[in-house]
Write a protein that holds these residues in place. Structure first.
Motif, PDB file in Angstrom:
ATOM      1  N   VAL A 179       0.861  -1.178   0.000  1.00 54.74           N
ATOM      2  CA  VAL A 179       0.000   0.000   0.000  1.00 54.74           C
ATOM      3  C   VAL A 179       0.902   1.234   0.000  1.00 54.74           C
ATOM      4  O   VAL A 179       1.931   1.255   0.683  1.00 54.74           O
ATOM      5  CB  VAL A 179      -0.925   0.027   1.238  1.00 54.74           C
ATOM      6  CG1 VAL A 179      -1.604   1.387   1.381  1.00 54.74           C
ATOM      7  CG2 VAL A 179      -1.973  -1.069   1.147  1.00 54.74           C
ATOM      8  N   GLU A 180       0.541   2.246  -0.763  1.00 56.44           N
ATOM      9  CA  GLU A 180       1.282   3.505  -0.727  1.00 56.44           C
ATOM     10  C   GLU A 180       0.479   4.535   0.060  1.00 56.44           C
ATOM     11  O   GLU A 180      -0.745   4.597  -0.038  1.00 56.44           O
ATOM     12  CB  GLU A 180       1.583   4.018  -2.131  1.00 56.44           C
ATOM     13  CG  GLU A 180       0.375   4.462  -2.923  1.00 56.44           C
ATOM     14  CD  GLU A 180       0.766   5.235  -4.185  1.00 56.44           C
ATOM     15  OE1 GLU A 180       1.890   5.739  -4.257  1.00 56.44           O
ATOM     16  OE2 GLU A 180      -0.077   5.340  -5.085  1.00 56.44           O
ATOM     17  N   LEU A 181       1.186   5.318   0.836  1.00 51.65           N
ATOM     18  CA  LEU A 181       0.552   6.388   1.595  1.00 51.65           C
ATOM     19  C   LEU A 181       1.041   7.735   1.089  1.00 51.65           C
ATOM     20  O   LEU A 181       2.184   7.877   0.659  1.00 51.65           O
ATOM     21  CB  LEU A 181       0.890   6.275   3.090  1.00 51.65           C
ATOM     22  CG  LEU A 181       0.461   5.018   3.840  1.00 51.65           C
ATOM     23  CD1 LEU A 181       0.738   5.197   5.326  1.00 51.65           C
ATOM     24  CD2 LEU A 181      -1.006   4.715   3.616  1.00 51.65           C
ATOM     25  N   THR A 182       0.165   8.707   1.175  1.00 52.45           N
ATOM     26  CA  THR A 182       0.544  10.101   0.956  1.00 52.45           C
ATOM     27  C   THR A 182       0.357  10.820   2.290  1.00 52.45           C
ATOM     28  O   THR A 182      -0.115  10.225   3.266  1.00 52.45           O
ATOM     29  CB  THR A 182      -0.341  10.764  -0.107  1.00 52.45           C
ATOM     30  OG1 THR A 182      -1.674  10.901   0.421  1.00 52.45           O
ATOM     31  CG2 THR A 182      -0.393   9.930  -1.385  1.00 52.45           C
ATOM     32  N   TYR A 183       0.673  12.093   2.328  1.00 46.81           N
ATOM     33  CA  TYR A 183       0.472  12.841   3.561  1.00 46.81           C
ATOM     34  C   TYR A 183      -1.011  12.928   3.917  1.00 46.81           C
ATOM     35  O   TYR A 183      -1.356  13.148   5.079  1.00 46.81           O
ATOM     36  CB  TYR A 183       1.062  14.248   3.427  1.00 46.81           C
ATOM     37  CG  TYR A 183       2.572  14.269   3.373  1.00 46.81           C
ATOM     38  CD1 TYR A 183       3.320  13.729   4.416  1.00 46.81           C
ATOM     39  CD2 TYR A 183       3.245  14.816   2.298  1.00 46.81           C
ATOM     40  CE1 TYR A 183       4.695  13.738   4.381  1.00 46.81           C
ATOM     41  CE2 TYR A 183       4.632  14.840   2.251  1.00 46.81           C
ATOM     42  CZ  TYR A 183       5.351  14.292   3.296  1.00 46.81           C
ATOM     43  OH  TYR A 183       6.730  14.307   3.256  1.00 46.81           O
ATOM     44  N   ALA A 184      -1.875  12.738   2.934  1.00 46.03           N
ATOM     45  CA  ALA A 184      -3.313  12.793   3.188  1.00 46.03           C
ATOM     46  C   ALA A 184      -3.851  11.466   3.715  1.00 46.03           C
ATOM     47  O   ALA A 184      -4.989  11.379   4.138  1.00 46.03           O
ATOM     48  CB  ALA A 184      -4.057  13.180   1.915  1.00 46.03           C
ATOM     49  N   GLY A 185      -3.027  10.440   3.689  1.00 43.66           N
ATOM     50  CA  GLY A 185      -3.469   9.136   4.151  1.00 43.66           C
ATOM     51  C   GLY A 185      -3.347   8.095   3.052  1.00 43.66           C
ATOM     52  O   GLY A 185      -2.631   8.284   2.072  1.00 43.66           O
ATOM     53  N   THR A 186      -4.047   6.997   3.220  1.00 40.01           N
ATOM     54  CA  THR A 186      -3.990   5.907   2.253  1.00 40.01           C
ATOM     55  C   THR A 186      -4.694   6.315   0.975  1.00 40.01           C
ATOM     56  O   THR A 186      -5.866   6.680   0.989  1.00 40.01           O
ATOM     57  CB  THR A 186      -4.668   4.639   2.825  1.00 40.01           C
ATOM     58  OG1 THR A 186      -4.128   4.388   4.111  1.00 40.01           O
ATOM     59  CG2 THR A 186      -4.414   3.449   1.927  1.00 40.01           C
ATOM     60  N   LYS A 239       6.670  22.279   1.445  1.00 44.65           N
ATOM     61  CA  LYS A 239       7.204  23.505   2.042  1.00 44.65           C
ATOM     62  C   LYS A 239       6.383  23.951   3.252  1.00 44.65           C
ATOM     63  O   LYS A 239       5.228  24.313   3.124  1.00 44.65           O
ATOM     64  CB  LYS A 239       7.230  24.623   0.991  1.00 44.65           C
ATOM     65  CG  LYS A 239       8.210  24.352  -0.155  1.00 44.65           C
ATOM     66  CD  LYS A 239       8.191  25.489  -1.162  1.00 44.65           C
ATOM     67  CE  LYS A 239       9.165  25.212  -2.304  1.00 44.65           C
ATOM     68  NZ  LYS A 239       9.147  26.295  -3.322  1.00 44.65           N
ATOM     69  N   GLY A 240       7.011  23.867   4.403  1.00 42.09           N
ATOM     70  CA  GLY A 240       6.389  24.377   5.613  1.00 42.09           C
ATOM     71  C   GLY A 240       5.244  23.552   6.152  1.00 42.09           C
ATOM     72  O   GLY A 240       4.670  23.891   7.173  1.00 42.09           O
ATOM     73  N   ASN A 241       4.913  22.447   5.495  1.00 45.27           N
ATOM     74  CA  ASN A 241       3.757  21.668   5.925  1.00 45.27           C
ATOM     75  C   ASN A 241       4.116  20.258   6.370  1.00 45.27           C
ATOM     76  O   ASN A 241       3.839  19.863   7.489  1.00 45.27           O
ATOM     77  CB  ASN A 241       2.716  21.591   4.798  1.00 45.27           C
ATOM     78  CG  ASN A 241       2.117  22.932   4.477  1.00 45.27           C
ATOM     79  OD1 ASN A 241       1.797  23.693   5.382  1.00 45.27           O
ATOM     80  ND2 ASN A 241       1.968  23.238   3.204  1.00 45.27           N
ATOM     81  N   GLN A 242       4.732  19.482   5.474  1.00 47.90           N
ATOM     82  CA  GLN A 242       5.040  18.104   5.795  1.00 47.90           C
ATOM     83  C   GLN A 242       6.529  17.822   5.655  1.00 47.90           C
ATOM     84  O   GLN A 242       7.194  18.377   4.780  1.00 47.90           O
ATOM     85  CB  GLN A 242       4.264  17.134   4.890  1.00 47.90           C
ATOM     86  CG  GLN A 242       2.802  16.985   5.252  1.00 47.90           C
ATOM     87  CD  GLN A 242       1.902  17.895   4.453  1.00 47.90           C
ATOM     88  OE1 GLN A 242       2.344  18.517   3.512  1.00 47.90           O
ATOM     89  NE2 GLN A 242       0.650  17.976   4.833  1.00 47.90           N
ATOM     90  N   ASN A 243       6.994  16.950   6.515  1.00 50.29           N
ATOM     91  CA  ASN A 243       8.378  16.507   6.477  1.00 50.29           C
ATOM     92  C   ASN A 243       8.361  14.979   6.394  1.00 50.29           C
ATOM     93  O   ASN A 243       7.704  14.315   7.202  1.00 50.29           O
ATOM     94  CB  ASN A 243       9.115  16.980   7.729  1.00 50.29           C
ATOM     95  CG  ASN A 243      10.535  16.480   7.795  1.00 50.29           C
ATOM     96  OD1 ASN A 243      10.781  15.364   8.241  1.00 50.29           O
ATOM     97  ND2 ASN A 243      11.471  17.303   7.351  1.00 50.29           N
ATOM     98  N   SER A 244       9.082  14.437   5.433  1.00 52.39           N
ATOM     99  CA  SER A 244       9.008  12.993   5.193  1.00 52.39           C
ATOM    100  C   SER A 244       9.547  12.179   6.363  1.00 52.39           C
ATOM    101  O   SER A 244       9.013  11.103   6.675  1.00 52.39           O
ATOM    102  CB  SER A 244       9.756  12.637   3.907  1.00 52.39           C
ATOM    103  OG  SER A 244      11.116  13.006   3.992  1.00 52.39           O
TER     104      SER A 244
END
Length: 300
Positions: A179-186, A239-244
């Motif tokens: 499964v791949e996830l993004t910052y928004a979820g699955t 930028k300024g929101n999510q960090n991996s």
């Protein structure tokens, strides 16, 4: 050899040749286009193997990012860069011989460019391996580089067959679910590049098992119920929101996920966006990168 050279050099012969795009529009060229712009990273990847870099009037600034682009080193050598989303003014400013886009691009821009006299060549967006190869051949035809296009196809098939051979001993019962996830979820979408990667790397696509019939965010509960063997997380930092790195820690330490196989077996990986969304001739390279993470025992 003489025939092959004739096929590949309409520009040198200065003779007319015709080519039709995927919407049935026929184009006539007296020489192969040497000022090209495309808003598709996949098509840019393909074209960079078909024609010299000087044939690009400009490239996407985003394609210089090696996290996103498999041809970042080449793109850096093209002098002119444009920002996405591309605009009417941007295209007109570079006076391209042809603007290459997908059938999913904004129709308003396409119509306006055509009204301004720009040759807009539309290639169908690829949703499977065969359609990627179609893109290669269609762009090779457009640029008068059919032999190069055929060579790319042969290389892709050779790589695909070699990957299949490496995974040949894998039994259906032993296939792992990813499964791949993004910052928004699955994130789920059938008929997507990720589904191609799963097919080529002999993995079960978690989105098909759930099943998810359209692009949507899936709940934590549904993900836990699926209990995937492998999770793929983003590598890019918004930028300024999510960090991996922070997101990675958030996922592996989330109490809701603690009993999932991927967490217990430490099979949670960052998977570069250049592979996740690859819809060019490098799709098999992307699939092999996935397979090495999912089935490392077959690549020792």
């Amino acid at each position: 050899c003489g025939l092959q050279k004739q096929d590949e050099t309409p520009k040198q012969q200065n003779s007319k040749y015709k080519v039709m795009d995927d919407q049935g529009t026929e184009f006539v060229f007296t020489e192969a286009p040497n000022r090209i712009i495309t808003n598709s990273l996949a098509y840019q990847d393909i074209l960079m193997e078909l024609v010299p870099l000087e044939n690009f009037a400009a490239v996407s600034a985003g394609s210089l990012d090696a996290n996103y682009s498999l041809t970042a080193n080449k793109a850096k050598l093209v002098k002119q860069k444009f920002n996405q989303p591309i605009t009417l003014e941007t295209v007109l400013a570079y006076k391209p011989d042809v603007y290459i886009t997908t059938d999913s691009s904004p129709k308003a821009l396409t119509i306006s460019l055509k009204e301004m006299g720009v040759k807009v060549f539309i290639v169908k967006s690829a949703h499977n391996y065969g359609e990627i190869q179609h893109s290669v051949l269609k762009l090779a035809e457009l640029t008068g580089q059919q032999a190069k296009g055929e060579a790319i196809i042969q290389r892709m098939d050779g790589q695909r067959d070699l990957l299949k051979k490496k995974l040949a001993k894998l039994q259906p019962k032993d296939k792992r679910t990813v499964v791949e996830l993004t910052y928004a979820g699955t994130y789920g979408m059938l008929q997507h590049v990720f589904a191609m990667l799963c097919d080529l790397s002999n993995c079960n696509n978690g989105m098909e098992i759930m099943p998810v019939r359209s692009s949507m965010v899936v709940s934590k509960e549904k993900l836990v119920s699926l209990n995937p063997d492998v999770l793929f997380l983003p590598t890019w930092d918004a930028k300024g929101n999510q960090n991996s790195d922070q997101y990675f820690e958030q996922i592996i330490s989330d109490p809701a996920y603690k009993d999932m196989q991927c967490i217990k077996n430490k099979r949670v990986y960052k998977f570069p966006e250049k592979y996740r969304y690859c819809a060019s001739q490098y799709i098999v390279d992307a699939a092999e990168a996935m397979a090495k993470l999912v089935y490392p025992e077959y690549f020792k």
